[in-house]
Design a protein around this motif. Structure first.
Motif, PDB file in Angstrom:
ATOM      1  N   GLU A 107     -22.888  27.956  85.141  1.00 57.21           N
ATOM      2  CA  GLU A 107     -21.621  28.424  84.128  1.00 57.21           C
ATOM      3  C   GLU A 107     -21.919  28.168  82.764  1.00 57.21           C
ATOM      4  O   GLU A 107     -21.554  29.217  81.880  1.00 57.21           O
ATOM      5  N   ASP A 108     -22.630  26.979  82.250  1.00 63.49           N
ATOM      6  CA  ASP A 108     -23.002  26.883  80.782  1.00 63.49           C
ATOM      7  C   ASP A 108     -24.093  27.564  80.309  1.00 63.49           C
ATOM      8  O   ASP A 108     -24.213  27.606  78.943  1.00 63.49           O
ATOM      9  N   GLU A 109     -24.777  28.175  81.248  1.00 62.13           N
ATOM     10  CA  GLU A 109     -26.326  28.467  80.751  1.00 62.13           C
ATOM     11  C   GLU A 109     -26.544  30.012  80.963  1.00 62.13           C
ATOM     12  O   GLU A 109     -27.431  30.460  80.427  1.00 62.13           O
ATOM     13  N   VAL A 110     -25.772  30.626  81.844  1.00 64.04           N
ATOM     14  CA  VAL A 110     -26.074  32.092  82.236  1.00 64.04           C
ATOM     15  C   VAL A 110     -24.662  32.930  81.828  1.00 64.04           C
ATOM     16  O   VAL A 110     -23.535  32.277  81.954  1.00 64.04           O
ATOM     17  N   ASP A 111     -25.120  34.174  82.081  1.00 65.83           N
ATOM     18  CA  ASP A 111     -23.879  35.177  81.977  1.00 65.83           C
ATOM     19  C   ASP A 111     -23.358  35.533  83.413  1.00 65.83           C
ATOM     20  O   ASP A 111     -22.159  36.038  83.642  1.00 65.83           O
ATOM     21  N   THR A 112     -24.522  35.625  84.202  1.00 63.44           N
ATOM     22  CA  THR A 112     -24.273  36.073  85.434  1.00 63.44           C
ATOM     23  C   THR A 112     -24.684  35.201  86.550  1.00 63.44           C
ATOM     24  O   THR A 112     -25.960  34.809  86.308  1.00 63.44           O
ATOM     25  N   ILE A 113     -24.233  34.942  87.598  1.00 65.23           N
ATOM     26  CA  ILE A 113     -24.882  34.051  88.633  1.00 65.23           C
ATOM     27  C   ILE A 113     -24.787  34.900  90.151  1.00 65.23           C
ATOM     28  O   ILE A 113     -23.906  35.722  90.452  1.00 65.23           O
ATOM     29  N   TYR A 114     -26.358  35.127  90.570  1.00 70.44           N
ATOM     30  CA  TYR A 114     -26.492  35.825  91.835  1.00 70.44           C
ATOM     31  C   TYR A 114     -26.750  35.005  92.689  1.00 70.44           C
ATOM     32  O   TYR A 114     -27.396  33.978  92.871  1.00 70.44           O
ATOM     33  N   LEU A 115     -25.850  35.137  94.131  1.00 72.13           N
ATOM     34  CA  LEU A 115     -25.894  34.319  94.977  1.00 72.13           C
ATOM     35  C   LEU A 115     -26.747  35.068  96.003  1.00 72.13           C
ATOM     36  O   LEU A 115     -26.528  36.207  96.496  1.00 72.13           O
TER      37      LEU A 115
END
Length: 328
Positions: free
Chosen positions: A243-251
């Motif tokens: 969450e501190d490094e990217v805009d979107t997390i893809y699961l």
């Protein structure tokens, strides 16, 4: 589906009749609508479901191409109400878009169709949560590339639940299901240090793949480590870093992450993996996170299933993720 914006999709073979007069005891197959030829008001929908029936690119012999339809058929066994969380998914509006059209032999062409399907989803209803039912794991690279094409300025992170690294070299084996994470890294769609893989274990990854993971800066937690920490702690740690490094997390959920006893239908099912309740907990936690904006479920062969055990686990995985989404 020939109508714009989805000329690359076919209607699903399994289309359930929607009983719109029911307000109680709604089953999942009655809740999820099916996209028709008529123009839709996309603003009405919260969740879009896409079938990606590709398994020609699977290293292991696989009929994972049949999984999207198998999951649709299993919807009738589930209620929209989650007793454990006292949440009814019917508060969301969900629509099944259909299946990405498949070329008989040309995997690269089909991959391009998959990428274009994600671009269309992000262009015409970007507020919706896309869930993709695979298909083998090669589809993940194309779905993420489609997201990157639609959102070129975003940094994308991957939360991967998997028995395998999926870091094989595409130059050696082609666009196979053992390559998606390496494909994404080498194409610069993602950075290696923005990948968190949880669930690796046992004797199912070559040392060379671990060496590549270390060189690329991947984060990975073996099943043994995850159990010592607790599955929830492992997932939380990954989400907090991402969450501190990217805009979107893809699961991305490879169903072979399950122990072979819990998921016998995965083409590469192995002993020593997650238990089903651990997987459901993990994906619900991911669903609760505001930056997790898409997910897929891959690598499940219904022909190898036992009493729909694995297919029902895949549906439960999808619904558990949506339970988390409702808790945001």
């Amino acid at each position: 589906m020939s109508s714009y914006p989805y000329p690359m999709l076919d209607k699903p073979s399994m289309i359930w009749s929607r009983q719109t007069d029911k307000s109680k005891d709604i089953k999942v197959h009655e809740w999820i609508e099916t996209a028709e030829e008529a123009k839709l008001n996309w603003d009405d929908y919260d969740v879009t479901i896409l079938g990606v029936p590709l398994s020609k690119s699977s290293i292991s012999t696989s009929a994972a191409s049949e999984n999207p339809e198998a999951m649709r058929q299993a919807w009738k066994a589930f209620s929209t109400y989650n007793l454990d969380e006292d949440i009814d998914l019917a508060q969301l509006k969900a629509i099944d878009l259909g299946n990405v059209k498949q070329h008989v032999t040309n995997i690269e062409y089909t991959h391009q169709q998959i990428q274009e399907a994600m671009v269309a989803m992000r262009t015409y209803h970007p507020h919706t949560l896309p869930i993709s039912m695979g298909g083998d794991h090669s589809i993940t690279a194309m779905l993420v590339k489609g997201w990157k094409q639609a959102h070129p300025n975003e940094k994308i992170g991957i939360l991967q639940l998997d028995t395998h690294f999926d870091l094989r070299d595409p130059k050696l084996i082609g666009p196979a299901n053992g390559t998606p994470i390496r494909n994404l890294i080498e194409s610069e769609a993602i950075q290696g240090n923005h990948v968190h893989n949880i669930g690796l274990h046992g004797f199912f990854n070559a040392k060379e793949l671990k060496d590549f993971a270390d060189k690329a800066g991947l984060h990975y937690t073996t099943m043994k480590q995850a159990r010592k920490k607790g599955i929830s702690n492992a997932i939380n740690n990954a989400l907090r870093q991402l969450e501190d490094e990217v805009d979107t997390i893809y699961l991305t959920v490879d169903m072979d992450v399950l122990d072979i006893v819990h998921g016998p239908a995965a083409p590469a099912a192995t002993p020593g993996g997650m238990y089903s309740e651990e997987l459901f907990e993990a994906v619900q936690m991911a669903g609760e996170h505001i930056k997790v904006k898409a997910m897929d479920i891959v690598c499940l062969d219904p022909r190898k299933d036992v009493a729909e055990q694995s297919v029902k686990s895949a549906v439960h995985t999808m619904l558990s993720f949506l339970t988390g989404y409702c808790k945001r």
